[in-house]
Motif scaffolding. Structure first.
Motif, PDB file in Angstrom:
ATOM      1  N   HIS A  74       0.870  -1.228   0.019  1.00  0.00           N
ATOM      2  CA  HIS A  74       0.364   0.162  -0.241  1.00  0.00           C
ATOM      3  C   HIS A  74       0.859   1.278  -0.074  1.00  0.00           C
ATOM      4  O   HIS A  74       0.404   2.316  -0.659  1.00  0.00           O
ATOM      5  CB  HIS A  74      -0.304  -0.133   0.737  1.00  0.00           C
ATOM      6  CG  HIS A  74      -1.692   1.662   1.384  1.00  0.00           C
ATOM      7  ND1 HIS A  74      -2.680   1.677   0.692  1.00  0.00           N
ATOM      8  CD2 HIS A  74      -1.822   2.409   2.017  1.00  0.00           C
ATOM      9  CE1 HIS A  74      -3.593   2.255   0.893  1.00  0.00           C
ATOM     10  NE2 HIS A  74      -2.749   3.236   1.506  1.00  0.00           N
ATOM     11  N   HIS A 120       2.206   1.627  -3.229  1.00  0.00           N
ATOM     12  CA  HIS A 120       1.022   2.418  -4.048  1.00  0.00           C
ATOM     13  C   HIS A 120       1.829   3.614  -3.856  1.00  0.00           C
ATOM     14  O   HIS A 120       1.312   5.131  -4.786  1.00  0.00           O
ATOM     15  CB  HIS A 120      -0.214   2.277  -3.384  1.00  0.00           C
ATOM     16  CG  HIS A 120      -1.380   3.291  -3.865  1.00  0.00           C
ATOM     17  ND1 HIS A 120      -1.843   3.042  -5.388  1.00  0.00           N
ATOM     18  CD2 HIS A 120      -1.652   4.374  -2.458  1.00  0.00           C
ATOM     19  CE1 HIS A 120      -2.642   4.340  -4.704  1.00  0.00           C
ATOM     20  NE2 HIS A 120      -3.567   4.572  -3.915  1.00  0.00           N
ATOM     21  N   ASP A 130      -0.486   1.614  -8.742  1.00  0.00           N
ATOM     22  CA  ASP A 130      -1.377   0.207  -7.893  1.00  0.00           C
ATOM     23  C   ASP A 130      -0.819  -1.381  -9.110  1.00  0.00           C
ATOM     24  O   ASP A 130      -0.213  -0.906 -10.386  1.00  0.00           O
ATOM     25  CB  ASP A 130      -2.665   0.170  -8.941  1.00  0.00           C
ATOM     26  CG  ASP A 130      -3.890   0.889  -7.842  1.00  0.00           C
ATOM     27  OD1 ASP A 130      -3.613   1.277  -7.229  1.00  0.00           O
ATOM     28  OD2 ASP A 130      -4.444   1.319  -8.905  1.00  0.00           O
ATOM     29  N   ASP A 147     -13.207   1.780  -3.393  1.00  0.00           N
ATOM     30  CA  ASP A 147     -11.986   1.794  -3.264  1.00  0.00           C
ATOM     31  C   ASP A 147     -12.269   2.013  -5.148  1.00  0.00           C
ATOM     32  O   ASP A 147     -11.519   3.101  -5.830  1.00  0.00           O
ATOM     33  CB  ASP A 147     -11.187   0.412  -3.487  1.00  0.00           C
ATOM     34  CG  ASP A 147     -11.081   0.476  -1.954  1.00  0.00           C
ATOM     35  OD1 ASP A 147     -11.009   1.137  -1.402  1.00  0.00           O
ATOM     36  OD2 ASP A 147     -10.410  -0.987  -1.958  1.00  0.00           O
ATOM     37  N   HIS A 171      -9.143   5.989  -8.411  1.00  0.00           N
ATOM     38  CA  HIS A 171      -7.831   6.213  -8.695  1.00  0.00           C
ATOM     39  C   HIS A 171      -7.922   5.510 -10.277  1.00  0.00           C
ATOM     40  O   HIS A 171      -8.883   5.307 -10.821  1.00  0.00           O
ATOM     41  CB  HIS A 171      -6.651   6.155  -8.506  1.00  0.00           C
ATOM     42  CG  HIS A 171      -6.148   6.258  -7.596  1.00  0.00           C
ATOM     43  ND1 HIS A 171      -4.996   7.290  -6.904  1.00  0.00           N
ATOM     44  CD2 HIS A 171      -6.168   5.452  -5.787  1.00  0.00           C
ATOM     45  CE1 HIS A 171      -5.106   7.603  -5.588  1.00  0.00           C
ATOM     46  NE2 HIS A 171      -5.562   5.942  -5.036  1.00  0.00           N
ATOM     47  N   VAL A 181      -1.934   0.128 -14.124  1.00  0.00           N
ATOM     48  CA  VAL A 181      -2.334  -0.889 -13.077  1.00  0.00           C
ATOM     49  C   VAL A 181      -0.318  -1.813 -13.545  1.00  0.00           C
ATOM     50  O   VAL A 181      -0.623  -1.815 -14.563  1.00  0.00           O
ATOM     51  CB  VAL A 181      -3.101  -2.337 -12.607  1.00  0.00           C
ATOM     52  CG1 VAL A 181      -2.476  -3.728 -12.403  1.00  0.00           C
ATOM     53  CG2 VAL A 181      -4.723  -1.359 -12.392  1.00  0.00           C
ATOM     54  N   ASP A 210     -12.463   0.606 -11.377  1.00  0.00           N
ATOM     55  CA  ASP A 210     -11.161  -0.654 -10.513  1.00  0.00           C
ATOM     56  C   ASP A 210     -12.324  -1.803 -10.331  1.00  0.00           C
ATOM     57  O   ASP A 210     -13.362  -1.371  -9.320  1.00  0.00           O
ATOM     58  CB  ASP A 210     -10.010  -0.415  -9.934  1.00  0.00           C
ATOM     59  CG  ASP A 210      -8.853   0.840 -10.992  1.00  0.00           C
ATOM     60  OD1 ASP A 210      -9.169   0.147 -12.083  1.00  0.00           O
ATOM     61  OD2 ASP A 210      -8.428   1.175 -10.543  1.00  0.00           O
ATOM     62  N   VAL A 220      -9.091  -4.280  -6.072  1.00  0.00           N
ATOM     63  CA  VAL A 220      -8.410  -3.501  -5.596  1.00  0.00           C
ATOM     64  C   VAL A 220      -8.492  -3.175  -4.133  1.00  0.00           C
ATOM     65  O   VAL A 220      -9.197  -2.291  -3.997  1.00  0.00           O
ATOM     66  CB  VAL A 220      -8.085  -2.359  -6.279  1.00  0.00           C
ATOM     67  CG1 VAL A 220      -6.705  -1.354  -6.207  1.00  0.00           C
ATOM     68  CG2 VAL A 220      -7.829  -2.407  -7.615  1.00  0.00           C
TER      69      VAL A 220
END
Length: 359
Positions: free
Chosen positions: A104, A107, A113, A210, A214, A218, A328, A331
């Motif tokens: 995390h 990230h 990600d 989540d 963003h 990925v 997404d 995630v």
């Protein structure tokens, strides 16, 4: 980077321990009380229990995030202990805390990600009947992908070599948690069903939050790490909040929706995020999208995001267009996407190589 007022900086650097303690006590005591409620014979108590269990699980999940960022205690050890308790409550304890935190924080550091395998490739590799079953469940808002990822974490030490050192640990956790659920089922079979309803609700809430925070690319681990700028981070990060006079409802999600503010000051505690957001964005954050407006997107694109179809946020002079913002899936800071060597898919890296790549 942002410059904060001296008053806010001082508040951020001095955590309010009694407030954190009260919130954590609510999670633990509320979780216990919810179990009592779902075993009661009264349906009113059962409904209250499901709602309370869902919310305490949501807060437990978000407290893991707070502990990862050192926003509760200044001691790394105390944050780790708190996070492990919350991971146990949420059923996410089958992944070790340190790798979860490392992924995390990477990230944030790398503004990307990460995954060790392609979810869309994995889904397309499944037998047609199984893929159709997963698609049907997801269409019905049953979070099949999230359960699959969680069970990968549970079983990975027993099915492959990448985490074989965790076999005793995960076996013990399965025995403990399995015994507790068996005891609950013996005492009240109905309670198990109600617990499952609350758990599904908890996962759906976390993945809805989540989903739209963003539009990072990925990175399949094993590929070169991107070198994104702060401007890229801000442009591809979105704050999904309840605005106006209903903004207090953001507290239901431990203020997790103030995501641009969080990325600006990652160690800011949950209770100061609205103040931080107001100070950084005195008029209105251009990246802000209200939770209500995302419900349509969450429903409309629930199948497209299964296969990682590209989200598109169109920028104009004064606003952003979220009409084709797919978001997404799966995630989360609670689940590792580990190498699936036991599935004989193309494994991009070993666990050791993954962690070295993140450092």
């Amino acid at each position: 980077m942002v410059t904060l007022s001296a008053t806010l900086t001082d508040k951020i650097n001095k955590p309010i321990h009694w407030l954190n303690g009260l919130a954590i006590a609510y999670v633990i005591v509320g979780y216990g009380l919810s179990i009592v409620c779902i075993t009661d014979t009264s349906w009113l108590a059962n409904i209250l229990g499901v709602a309370l269990l869902t919310h305490t699980l949501v807060w437990a999940g978000y407290f893991v995030h707070e502990f990862m960022h050192g926003a509760i205690y200044r001691s790394l050890q105390r944050n780790a202990v708190g996070a492990k308790i919350m991971l146990f409550l949420t059923g996410s304890c089958y992944c070790r805390y340190q790798p979860l935190a490392r992924y995390h924080l990477a990230h944030h550091k790398n503004r990307a990600d990460f995954s060790s395998f392609s979810m869309s490739d994995f889904l397309r590799s499944l037998p047609a009947w199984l893929l159709k079953t997963i698609e049907a469940l997801e269409w019905l808002y049953f979070p099949a992908i999230n359960f699959i990822l969680r069970w990968f974490c549970v079983l990975a030490p027993f099915l492959g070599d990448s985490r074989k050192s965790d076999r005793w640990r995960n076996g013990s956790l399965l025995l403990v948690r399995g015994s507790l659920f068996a005891l609950l089922a013996w005492y009240s079979p109905k309670a198990i069903l109600l617990y499952f309803v609350a758990y599904i609700s908890f996962i759906n809430i976390l993945r809805f939050m989540d989903c739209f925070q963003h539009t990072y690319s990925v990175v399949q681990l094993g590929q070169p790490m991107p070198k994104h700028s702060f401007e890229y981070e801000e442009r591809n990060t979105y704050s999904n909040t309840v605005p106006g006079r209903w903004r207090w409802l953001n507290l239901l999600f431990l203020n997790f929706g103030y995501h641009n503010a969080h990325h600006q000051v990652i160690y800011c505690p949950w209770y100061l995020l609205p103040q931080l957001d107001a100070e950084i964005y005195p008029t209105r954050c251009k990246q802000q999208v209200t939770l209500g407006s995302l419900i349509k997107n969450y429903h409309q694109f629930r199948m497209q995001r299964l296969f990682g179809e590209k989200s598109d946020v169109t920028e104009t002079d004064d606003r952003l267009d979220f009409e084709t913002f797919y978001g997404d899936i799966g995630v989360s800071f609670l689940v590792l996407r580990e190498p699936l060597d036991w599935l004989k898919l193309k494994v991009l890296q070993t666990n050791e190589e993954l962690e070295a790549n993140l450092c």
